[in-house]
Design an enzyme around this catalytic site. Structure first.
Site, PDB file in Angstrom:
ATOM      1  N   ASP A  50     -26.653   1.548 -71.979  1.00  0.00           N
ATOM      2  CA  ASP A  50     -27.231   2.030 -70.806  1.00  0.00           C
ATOM      3  C   ASP A  50     -28.636   0.568 -70.403  1.00  0.00           C
ATOM      4  OD1 ASP A  50     -28.270   3.578 -69.141  1.00  0.00           O
ATOM      5  OD2 ASP A  50     -28.521   5.231 -70.425  1.00  0.00           O
ATOM      6  N   TYR A 142     -26.225   6.834 -51.769  1.00  0.00           N
ATOM      7  CA  TYR A 142     -26.001   5.258 -52.216  1.00  0.00           C
ATOM      8  C   TYR A 142     -26.573   3.992 -51.181  1.00  0.00           C
ATOM      9  CZ  TYR A 142     -21.919   2.410 -52.542  1.00  0.00           C
ATOM     10  OH  TYR A 142     -21.577   1.023 -52.624  1.00  0.00           O
ATOM     11  N   LYS A 146     -28.361   0.518 -52.463  1.00  0.00           N
ATOM     12  CA  LYS A 146     -27.764  -0.187 -52.095  1.00  0.00           C
ATOM     13  C   LYS A 146     -28.740  -1.395 -51.161  1.00  0.00           C
ATOM     14  CE  LYS A 146     -23.728  -0.417 -54.783  1.00  0.00           C
ATOM     15  NZ  LYS A 146     -23.591  -1.521 -56.182  1.00  0.00           N
ATOM     16  N   THR A 177      -8.953  -0.314 -55.271  1.00  0.00           N
ATOM     17  CA  THR A 177      -9.259  -0.351 -56.710  1.00  0.00           C
ATOM     18  C   THR A 177      -8.492   1.376 -57.037  1.00  0.00           C
ATOM     19  OG1 THR A 177     -11.541   1.803 -56.806  1.00  0.00           O
ATOM     20  CG2 THR A 177     -11.393  -1.103 -56.962  1.00  0.00           C
TER      21      THR A 177
HETATM   22  N1  LIG Z   1     -15.051   0.079 -55.460  1.00  0.00           N
HETATM   23  C1  LIG Z   1     -15.646  -0.191 -54.112  1.00  0.00           C
HETATM   24  O1  LIG Z   1     -14.907   0.551 -52.910  1.00  0.00           O
HETATM   25  C2  LIG Z   1     -17.104  -0.689 -54.254  1.00  0.00           C
HETATM   26  C3  LIG Z   1     -17.288  -0.997 -52.155  1.00  0.00           C
HETATM   27  C4  LIG Z   1     -18.730  -2.025 -52.832  1.00  0.00           C
HETATM   28  C5  LIG Z   1     -20.119  -1.940 -53.630  1.00  0.00           C
HETATM   29  N2  LIG Z   1     -18.636  -1.561 -55.012  1.00  0.00           N
HETATM   30  C6  LIG Z   1     -19.839  -1.782 -56.630  1.00  0.00           C
HETATM   31  O2  LIG Z   1     -18.870  -2.364 -56.698  1.00  0.00           O
HETATM   32  C7  LIG Z   1     -19.556  -2.189 -57.972  1.00  0.00           C
HETATM   33  C8  LIG Z   1     -18.347  -2.445 -59.024  1.00  0.00           C
HETATM   34  O3  LIG Z   1     -17.325  -0.673 -58.555  1.00  0.00           O
HETATM   35  P1  LIG Z   1     -16.187  -0.272 -58.648  1.00  0.00           P
HETATM   36  O4  LIG Z   1     -15.319   0.441 -57.917  1.00  0.00           O
HETATM   37  O5  LIG Z   1     -15.340  -1.634 -59.396  1.00  0.00           O
HETATM   38  O6  LIG Z   1     -16.659   0.537 -60.333  1.00  0.00           O
HETATM   39  P2  LIG Z   1     -16.519   1.030 -61.376  1.00  0.00           P
HETATM   40  O7  LIG Z   1     -15.186   0.728 -61.902  1.00  0.00           O
HETATM   41  O8  LIG Z   1     -16.970   2.555 -61.962  1.00  0.00           O
HETATM   42  O9  LIG Z   1     -17.206   0.051 -62.648  1.00  0.00           O
HETATM   43  C9  LIG Z   1     -18.625   0.342 -62.780  1.00  0.00           C
HETATM   44  C10 LIG Z   1     -19.459   0.214 -64.552  1.00  0.00           C
HETATM   45  O10 LIG Z   1     -20.735   0.343 -63.859  1.00  0.00           O
HETATM   46  C11 LIG Z   1     -21.065   1.162 -65.257  1.00  0.00           C
HETATM   47  N3  LIG Z   1     -22.393   1.778 -64.942  1.00  0.00           N
HETATM   48  C12 LIG Z   1     -22.569   2.199 -64.141  1.00  0.00           C
HETATM   49  N4  LIG Z   1     -24.241   3.091 -64.246  1.00  0.00           N
HETATM   50  C13 LIG Z   1     -24.837   1.989 -65.791  1.00  0.00           C
HETATM   51  C14 LIG Z   1     -25.898   2.330 -66.229  1.00  0.00           C
HETATM   52  N5  LIG Z   1     -26.662   2.821 -66.301  1.00  0.00           N
HETATM   53  N6  LIG Z   1     -25.178   1.686 -67.638  1.00  0.00           N
HETATM   54  C15 LIG Z   1     -24.709   0.314 -67.247  1.00  0.00           C
HETATM   55  N7  LIG Z   1     -23.637   0.142 -67.209  1.00  0.00           N
HETATM   56  C16 LIG Z   1     -23.466   1.130 -66.066  1.00  0.00           C
HETATM   57  C17 LIG Z   1     -19.739   1.923 -65.163  1.00  0.00           C
HETATM   58  O11 LIG Z   1     -19.868   2.413 -66.309  1.00  0.00           O
HETATM   59  P3  LIG Z   1     -19.532   4.114 -66.196  1.00  0.00           P
HETATM   60  O12 LIG Z   1     -18.542   4.249 -66.737  1.00  0.00           O
HETATM   61  O13 LIG Z   1     -20.154   4.733 -68.028  1.00  0.00           O
HETATM   62  O14 LIG Z   1     -20.563   4.707 -65.407  1.00  0.00           O
HETATM   63  C18 LIG Z   1     -18.958   1.364 -64.803  1.00  0.00           C
HETATM   64  O15 LIG Z   1     -18.834   0.854 -66.075  1.00  0.00           O
HETATM   65  C19 LIG Z   1     -20.781  -0.878 -58.129  1.00  0.00           C
HETATM   66  O16 LIG Z   1     -22.047  -1.757 -58.423  1.00  0.00           O
HETATM   67  C20 LIG Z   1     -20.071  -0.451 -56.632  1.00  0.00           C
HETATM   68  O17 LIG Z   1     -21.339   0.025 -55.903  1.00  0.00           O
HETATM   69  C21 LIG Z   1     -17.015  -0.839 -55.026  1.00  0.00           C
END
Ligand SMILES: NC(=O)c1ccc[n+]([C@@H]2O[C@H](COP(=O)([O-])OP(=O)(O)OC[C@H]3O[C@@H](n4cnc5c(N)ncnc54)[C@H](OP(=O)(O)O)[C@@H]3O)[C@@H](O)[C@H]2O)c1
Length: 224
Positions: A50, A142, A146, A177
């Site tokens: 965490d 959010y 960011k 995704t």
């Molecule tokens: N998807 C999009 O469209 C998009 C667009 C712009 C930017 N982003 C950014 O890209 C990154 C990845 O996105 P994604 O779509 O791959 O999201 P995702 O599949 O939800 O992956 C994010 C991971 O971060 C982990 N996490 C969150 N809080 C945490 C903590 N305190 N300690 C350890 N791990 C933690 C989550 O774990 P849990 O499952 O346990 O919460 C999850 O496994 C994120 O930073 C997101 O904000 C995404």
């Protein structure tokens, strides 16, 4: 890499692994069986970390360094998203977004820093968001968190300029995704960016070819 078991994290891990890079993959959940199967030795997998807890991050980085003989790059992928208006929402959502998006990057960077410096230098790549540039309704918490990732990137880049550590941020548009497809079934997905395309920019910023780039924020939007 943090957030390694999520959608973007796995795409980034595959890109690095395909180039023969040895990885330390950190996640908050236990290591999924599929990840264990795909990323065996020589990679180091660590679940249950965490990143809102500094001691947990310190211990995880020490373990990765001990297992790999040291590492030269940190990719901060961990994060999360909530849509909520201020009137209908709760202040705790702001705390949650800052904890998930900004604090994870702060804590992981602080934990990794001694190891990057011990290695003689390295790279930090943070994942911000294109949506941080101007917040739409419901996006305040959010976008603010960011935007904080961008400011962290700038400050850290300046602080580490003479330590041979570069610090950059990637600002993705909406990533294609399965979670986004489920949440926005009517969206034009051809305007979204593939996780692999974002991963390619991460790999570039972590490479020697990007040694002169620091303090940058790179928008990666595909056709969006
Ligand atoms: N998807 C999009 O469209 C998009 C667009 C712009 C930017 N982003 C950014 O890209 C990154 C990845 O996105 P994604 O779509 O791959 O999201 P995702 O599949 O939800 O992956 C994010 C991971 O971060 C982990 N996490 C969150 N809080 C945490 C903590 N305190 N300690 C350890 N791990 C933690 C989550 O774990 P849990 O499952 O346990 O919460 C999850 O496994 C994120 O930073 C997101 O904000 C995404």
């Amino acid at each position: 890499m943090t957030g390694a078991f999520g959608a973007l994290g796995l795409a980034v891990a595959r890109r690095f692994a395909g180039r023969g890079v040895r990885l330390g993959l950190l996640g908050r959940e236990p290591v999924p069986a599929s990840v264990r199967q795909e990323f065996g030795l020589p990679h180091v997998l660590s679940g249950g970390v965490d990143l809102s807890v500094q001691q947990a991050a310190d211990a995880a980085m020490r373990a990765v360094a001990a297992a790999t003989g040291g590492f030269q790059a940190l990719v901060n992928v961990a994060g999360g998203f909530r849509w909520e208006t201020l009137a209908e929402g709760d202040v705790s959502t702001w705390e949650l977004m800052f904890a998930m998006n900004l604090k994870t990057a702060v804590v992981a960077s602080k934990a990794a820093l001694p190891h990057l410096i011990a290695a003689g230098g390295g790279r930090i790549v943070n994942i911000g968001a294109g949506a941080a540039a101007r917040a739409a309704a419901g996006m305040g918490a959010y976008a603010a968190s960011k935007a904080g990732v961008e400011r962290l990137t700038e400050a850290l880049a300046a602080e580490l300029r003479d330590r041979n550590v570069t610090v950059n941020a990637i600002l993705p548009g909406t990533i294609d995704t399965s979670a986004n497809r489920a949440a926005m079934p009517d969206a034009d997905v051809t305007r979204w960016v593939d996780p692999e395309a974002v991963a390619d920019v991460v790999v570039f910023l972590a490479s020697d070819a990007a040694r002169a780039v620091t303090g940058a924020a790179v928008r990666v939007f595909g056709r969006g």
